[in-house]
Write a protein that holds these residues in place. Structure first.
Motif, PDB file in Angstrom:
ATOM      1  N   ASN A 260      29.011  50.191  42.877  1.00  0.00           N
ATOM      2  CA  ASN A 260      30.085  49.290  43.404  1.00  0.00           C
ATOM      3  C   ASN A 260      31.018  49.449  42.980  1.00  0.00           C
ATOM      4  O   ASN A 260      31.224  48.573  42.889  1.00  0.00           O
ATOM      5  N   LEU A 261      31.766  49.609  44.345  1.00  0.00           N
ATOM      6  CA  LEU A 261      33.314  50.102  43.680  1.00  0.00           C
ATOM      7  C   LEU A 261      33.539  48.290  43.281  1.00  0.00           C
ATOM      8  O   LEU A 261      34.897  47.973  42.253  1.00  0.00           O
ATOM      9  N   PRO A 262      33.430  47.308  44.108  1.00  0.00           N
ATOM     10  CA  PRO A 262      33.620  46.188  44.599  1.00  0.00           C
ATOM     11  C   PRO A 262      33.571  45.396  42.731  1.00  0.00           C
ATOM     12  O   PRO A 262      34.305  44.662  42.464  1.00  0.00           O
ATOM     13  N   LYS A 263      32.335  45.058  42.897  1.00  0.00           N
ATOM     14  CA  LYS A 263      32.099  44.846  41.584  1.00  0.00           C
ATOM     15  C   LYS A 263      32.578  45.400  40.052  1.00  0.00           C
ATOM     16  O   LYS A 263      32.536  44.820  39.682  1.00  0.00           O
ATOM     17  N   TYR A 264      32.096  47.048  40.570  1.00  0.00           N
ATOM     18  CA  TYR A 264      32.577  47.183  39.312  1.00  0.00           C
ATOM     19  C   TYR A 264      34.380  47.088  39.107  1.00  0.00           C
ATOM     20  O   TYR A 264      34.838  46.689  37.929  1.00  0.00           O
ATOM     21  N   LEU A 265      35.103  46.732  39.883  1.00  0.00           N
ATOM     22  CA  LEU A 265      36.987  46.288  39.847  1.00  0.00           C
ATOM     23  C   LEU A 265      36.481  45.130  39.368  1.00  0.00           C
ATOM     24  O   LEU A 265      37.703  44.900  38.514  1.00  0.00           O
TER      25      LEU A 265
ATOM     26  N   ALA B 187      43.923  50.211  40.249  1.00  0.00           N
ATOM     27  CA  ALA B 187      44.907  49.517  39.735  1.00  0.00           C
ATOM     28  C   ALA B 187      45.170  48.364  40.377  1.00  0.00           C
ATOM     29  O   ALA B 187      44.752  47.291  40.768  1.00  0.00           O
ATOM     30  N   ILE B 188      46.190  49.111  41.472  1.00  0.00           N
ATOM     31  CA  ILE B 188      46.229  48.420  43.390  1.00  0.00           C
ATOM     32  C   ILE B 188      44.536  47.726  43.856  1.00  0.00           C
ATOM     33  O   ILE B 188      44.841  46.602  43.878  1.00  0.00           O
ATOM     34  N   TRP B 189      43.583  48.586  44.119  1.00  0.00           N
ATOM     35  CA  TRP B 189      42.950  48.351  44.419  1.00  0.00           C
ATOM     36  C   TRP B 189      42.251  45.939  44.036  1.00  0.00           C
ATOM     37  O   TRP B 189      41.578  45.834  44.199  1.00  0.00           O
ATOM     38  N   LYS B 190      42.028  46.336  42.274  1.00  0.00           N
ATOM     39  CA  LYS B 190      41.593  45.768  41.522  1.00  0.00           C
ATOM     40  C   LYS B 190      42.630  44.452  41.627  1.00  0.00           C
ATOM     41  O   LYS B 190      41.953  43.281  42.033  1.00  0.00           O
ATOM     42  N   LEU B 191      43.964  44.438  42.300  1.00  0.00           N
ATOM     43  CA  LEU B 191      44.682  43.466  42.360  1.00  0.00           C
ATOM     44  C   LEU B 191      44.545  42.487  43.113  1.00  0.00           C
ATOM     45  O   LEU B 191      44.439  41.805  43.796  1.00  0.00           O
ATOM     46  N   LYS B 192      44.351  43.393  43.968  1.00  0.00           N
ATOM     47  CA  LYS B 192      44.438  43.210  45.383  1.00  0.00           C
ATOM     48  C   LYS B 192      42.289  42.189  46.341  1.00  0.00           C
ATOM     49  O   LYS B 192      43.021  41.569  46.136  1.00  0.00           O
ATOM     50  N   LEU B 193      41.577  42.792  45.207  1.00  0.00           N
ATOM     51  CA  LEU B 193      40.688  42.079  45.136  1.00  0.00           C
ATOM     52  C   LEU B 193      40.814  40.835  44.685  1.00  0.00           C
ATOM     53  O   LEU B 193      40.198  39.882  44.866  1.00  0.00           O
ATOM     54  N   ALA B 194      41.488  40.647  43.252  1.00  0.00           N
ATOM     55  CA  ALA B 194      41.512  39.468  42.628  1.00  0.00           C
ATOM     56  C   ALA B 194      42.738  38.707  43.485  1.00  0.00           C
ATOM     57  O   ALA B 194      41.941  37.172  43.369  1.00  0.00           O
ATOM     58  N   SER B 195      43.256  39.019  44.423  1.00  0.00           N
ATOM     59  CA  SER B 195      44.090  37.911  44.699  1.00  0.00           C
ATOM     60  C   SER B 195      43.595  37.538  46.237  1.00  0.00           C
ATOM     61  O   SER B 195      43.918  36.275  46.863  1.00  0.00           O
TER      62      SER B 195
END
Length: 342
Positions: free
Chosen positions: A109-114, A294-302
């Motif tokens: 799962n991409l979001p969980k992974y990131l 990295a962009i996806w990870k930052l956007k999920l975190a924010s």
């Protein structure tokens, strides 16, 4: 039965650890379990989990030990080989990463992974933490436990495979001991054919010897080397990082004697579209995708991106999760091709 065909039963195996041997404890006190099967003349070492954010290798080896444990003692896998298997070398890292996967998953799962993936940096990296007696010490107690497990019977090994993975590429990648390049043409042919038969492109990269990575042909490269790792960071005037690299599992097991064939699998959790490009290093195309993750990870975190939106955006860009069964099939193919090479 062809050796590869055992994968169909292996994939269906129910996970069990009943016959494991306690070979040591992790840094945080968790048990490290090893398994020994068979009575054959060829000694085989299989390990996974040195990078704890790569769960597919451990899953394959957990299933493999379950499968081997119920075979008749006269089965071909047991009378021809003696298996030394450590399904997960890093139970502490496994524990921390279980927030984003379970061993019942079929893909990542991409979001969980990131949002939850944790990767250990040099200085704690188990793959480059192994000893060579009289030359370099173990980095962690896990490394000592595995090394002592190998030394249990005091003889050299014939084959060692360290199962690894990558976050994302456009295809699987296989790493081969530089001393065996001329003896592994059939191995490469079989792994390439299996990869293509399953519908995947082979990953191709030419790092021109950096860190020990020397391109052999499409999909195949020499495995990394600790001395080359140290030289790389010394050239960057980073002696602190250079000193954090001990021997790899491949170098360590070869130091026990003989001419052990050492192999590494690199299976991607996620696949992005292949693009015809020049063989440059650093590769701008690969860097582009690294930045996108990295962009996806930052956007999920924010909170700028929801999990559903992240998955939808990835699909639109052609990013898909590689099925775990296919990753395990190709890992087993490399193991089998290694056995046949012997």
């Amino acid at each position: 039965m062809h050796l590869y065909d055992h994968i169909f039963s292996i994939l269906e195996a129910t996970l069990t650890t009943d016959r494991g041997i306690k070979i040591g404890k992790s840094t945080e006190g968790r048990t490290i379990t090893g398994f020994i099967f068979g009575s054959g003349a060829k000694k085989i070492s299989l390990i996974a989990g040195n990078h704890a954010d790569e769960p597919i290798g451990p899953l394959l080896l957990k299933k493999l030990v379950s499968y081997l444990s119920v075979l008749d003692k006269n089965h071909e896998l047991l009378i021809n080989y003696r298996w030394y298997i450590v399904p997960h070398t890093n139970p502490d890292g496994e524990h921390r990463n279980r927030k984003w996967y379970t061993y019942k998953d079929t893909e990542t799962n991409l979001p969980k992974y990131l949002q939850h993936v944790i990767r250990e940096l040099p200085g704690k990296d188990l793959e480059f933490g192994f000893p060579i007696q009289g030359k370099i010490e173990s980095l962690r107690p896990e490394n000592s436990a595995i090394y002592n497990f190998w030394k249990k019977e005091g003889t050299s090994f014939d084959l060692h495979v360290s199962l690894h993975g990558m976050r994302a590429t456009y295809g699987p990648w296989f790493l081969i001991d530089k001393d065996w390049i001329d003896r592994t043409k059939k191995l490469r042919t079989k792994c390439a054919a299996r990869t293509k038969a399953l519908g995947y492109d082979l990953f191709d990269l030419d790092r021109r010897g950096e860190k020990g990575f020397q391109r052999i042909e499409e999909g195949f490269c020499t495995r990394p080397d600790s001395q080359e790792m140290r030289k790389h960071f010394m050239a960057l005037d980073d002696s602190d990082t250079a000193q954090k690299f001990h021997a790899s599992s491949m170098e360590s097991i070869r130091s026990l004697g003989g001419d052990c064939l050492t192999l590494v699998t690199e299976m991607p959790l996620f696949l992005f579209p292949k693009k015809e490009r020049e063989m440059n290093w650093p590769d701008p195309y690969l860097q582009k995708w690294s930045e996108q993750f990295a962009i996806w990870k930052l956007k999920l975190a924010s909170g700028e991106l929801t999990s559903t939106q992240c998955i939808q955006e990835a699909i639109k860009m052609g990013v898909v999760a590689m099925p775990w069964k296919d990753q395990m099939r190709l890992q087993w193919q490399l193991v089998v091709a290694g056995l046949e090479t012997l």
